[in-house]
Design an enzyme around this catalytic site. Sequence first.
Site, PDB file in Angstrom:
ATOM      1  N   ASP A  67       0.816  -1.217   0.000  1.00  0.00           N
ATOM      2  CA  ASP A  67       0.000   0.000   0.000  1.00  0.00           C
ATOM      3  C   ASP A  67       0.846   1.261   0.000  1.00  0.00           C
ATOM      4  O   ASP A  67       2.075   1.209   0.145  1.00  0.00           O
ATOM      5  CB  ASP A  67      -0.952  -0.005   1.218  1.00  0.00           C
ATOM      6  N   ASN A 136      -6.975  -2.496  14.629  1.00  0.00           N
ATOM      7  CA  ASN A 136      -8.375  -2.806  14.335  1.00  0.00           C
ATOM      8  C   ASN A 136      -8.510  -4.023  13.411  1.00  0.00           C
ATOM      9  O   ASN A 136      -9.589  -4.293  12.908  1.00  0.00           O
ATOM     10  CB  ASN A 136      -9.063  -1.586  13.696  1.00  0.00           C
ATOM     11  N   HIS A 138      -6.948  -4.430  10.494  1.00  0.00           N
ATOM     12  CA  HIS A 138      -6.771  -4.202   9.053  1.00  0.00           C
ATOM     13  C   HIS A 138      -5.495  -4.872   8.556  1.00  0.00           C
ATOM     14  O   HIS A 138      -4.528  -5.027   9.300  1.00  0.00           O
ATOM     15  CB  HIS A 138      -6.823  -2.710   8.685  1.00  0.00           C
ATOM     16  N   GLU A 143      -9.637  -1.820   5.625  1.00  0.00           N
ATOM     17  CA  GLU A 143     -10.187  -1.458   6.922  1.00  0.00           C
ATOM     18  C   GLU A 143     -11.463  -2.255   7.218  1.00  0.00           C
ATOM     19  O   GLU A 143     -12.173  -2.648   6.279  1.00  0.00           O
ATOM     20  CB  GLU A 143     -10.555   0.034   6.921  1.00  0.00           C
TER      21      GLU A 143
HETATM   22  C1  GLP Z   1      -0.104   0.685   8.422  1.00  0.00           C
HETATM   23  C2  GLP Z   1       0.057  -0.195   7.188  1.00  0.00           C
HETATM   24  C3  GLP Z   1      -0.213  -1.641   7.503  1.00  0.00           C
HETATM   25  C4  GLP Z   1       0.543  -2.048   8.746  1.00  0.00           C
HETATM   26  C5  GLP Z   1       0.101  -1.190   9.899  1.00  0.00           C
HETATM   27  C6  GLP Z   1       0.684  -1.609  11.223  1.00  0.00           C
HETATM   28  O1  GLP Z   1      -1.429   1.003   8.708  1.00  0.00           O
HETATM   29  N1  GLP Z   1      -0.801   0.192   6.125  1.00  0.00           N
HETATM   30  O2  GLP Z   1       0.146  -2.432   6.397  1.00  0.00           O
HETATM   31  O3  GLP Z   1       0.331  -3.390   8.993  1.00  0.00           O
HETATM   32  O4  GLP Z   1       0.488   0.117   9.587  1.00  0.00           O
HETATM   33  O5  GLP Z   1       1.711  -0.781  11.655  1.00  0.00           O
HETATM   34  P1  GLP Z   1       2.619  -1.035  12.918  1.00  0.00           P
HETATM   35  O6  GLP Z   1       3.450  -2.225  12.606  1.00  0.00           O
HETATM   36  O7  GLP Z   1       3.433   0.217  13.024  1.00  0.00           O
HETATM   37  O8  GLP Z   1       1.726  -1.245  14.070  1.00  0.00           O
END
Ligand code: GLP
Length: 251
Positions: A67, A136, A138, A143
């Site tokens: 993404d 959450n 995702h 989402e």
């Molecule tokens: C973002 C990315 C996700 C990732 C998430 C978790 O939202 N789009 O792909 O999994 O962050 O981030 P963290 O590892 O910092 O909790």
Amino acid sequence: MEIILCGGGTELARAAADVIKSQLDKKPDSVIGFATGSTPLGMYKRLAELYKNGEIDFSRAVSFNLDEYYPIKSSDSRSYHKFMYDNLFRHININHSNIHIPDGETDDPERECAEYERKIEAAGEIDIQILGLGRNGHIGFNEPAPELYAKTHLTELSHDTIEANSRFFENESCVPRHALTMGMASILRAKRILLLASGAGKREAISSLLSPYVTTQSPVTMLKLRRGVTLVCDNKAYPGEYKNDGGDKRL
Ligand code: GLP
């Protein structure tokens, strides 16, 4: 689902990097799906170290990132382009023409998303998809919602995600409201999935993954619809009992 339970960040990084290393040892031209966020950072550091020690070779690998924020300039310090180059791509021998990240600067997101899907297919699909997860539930930027998109698409970020990701921006109002993300089918089509989770903030999402249910309200639960998923999880994110017996545990 294979679960590798780790005592802490170093173990998690090593266990996850070992999975990528064995994938590349088996298939040097593997198509790897990369993820951003803080969870995979240790693994990326370890992969760079393995490369420096001559123990891993990315020269024939192809990459697709999950993404990117939209809109965002790839040169922006908060873009996932910048994140990937700073934390991994500049430290390994991946051929830069084999790197794919959704273009957060496009003026035609619909065309960009269709093109991205086409490129994944043309590369022969993803051999191993690395995933972090939102608190959450995702995955990528899919989402929680009553319906989820199958393919790469432009999406609106949930308030929870905007709040969680505001730590990378000056404040919440500076977080982009949209993103380009692979869809659920783009992710589920990968031949193998490596899901990483660390910290108590992910425990609820991991509980939903380990529950008997599948729900679009916690997109990570859809990983239960398939085989070939490995969860590498630390003890804080794991909802069950964890006994530290000095090593990683395969459940
Ligand atoms: C973002 C990315 C996700 C990732 C998430 C978790 O939202 N789009 O792909 O999994 O962050 O981030 P963290 O590892 O910092 O909790």
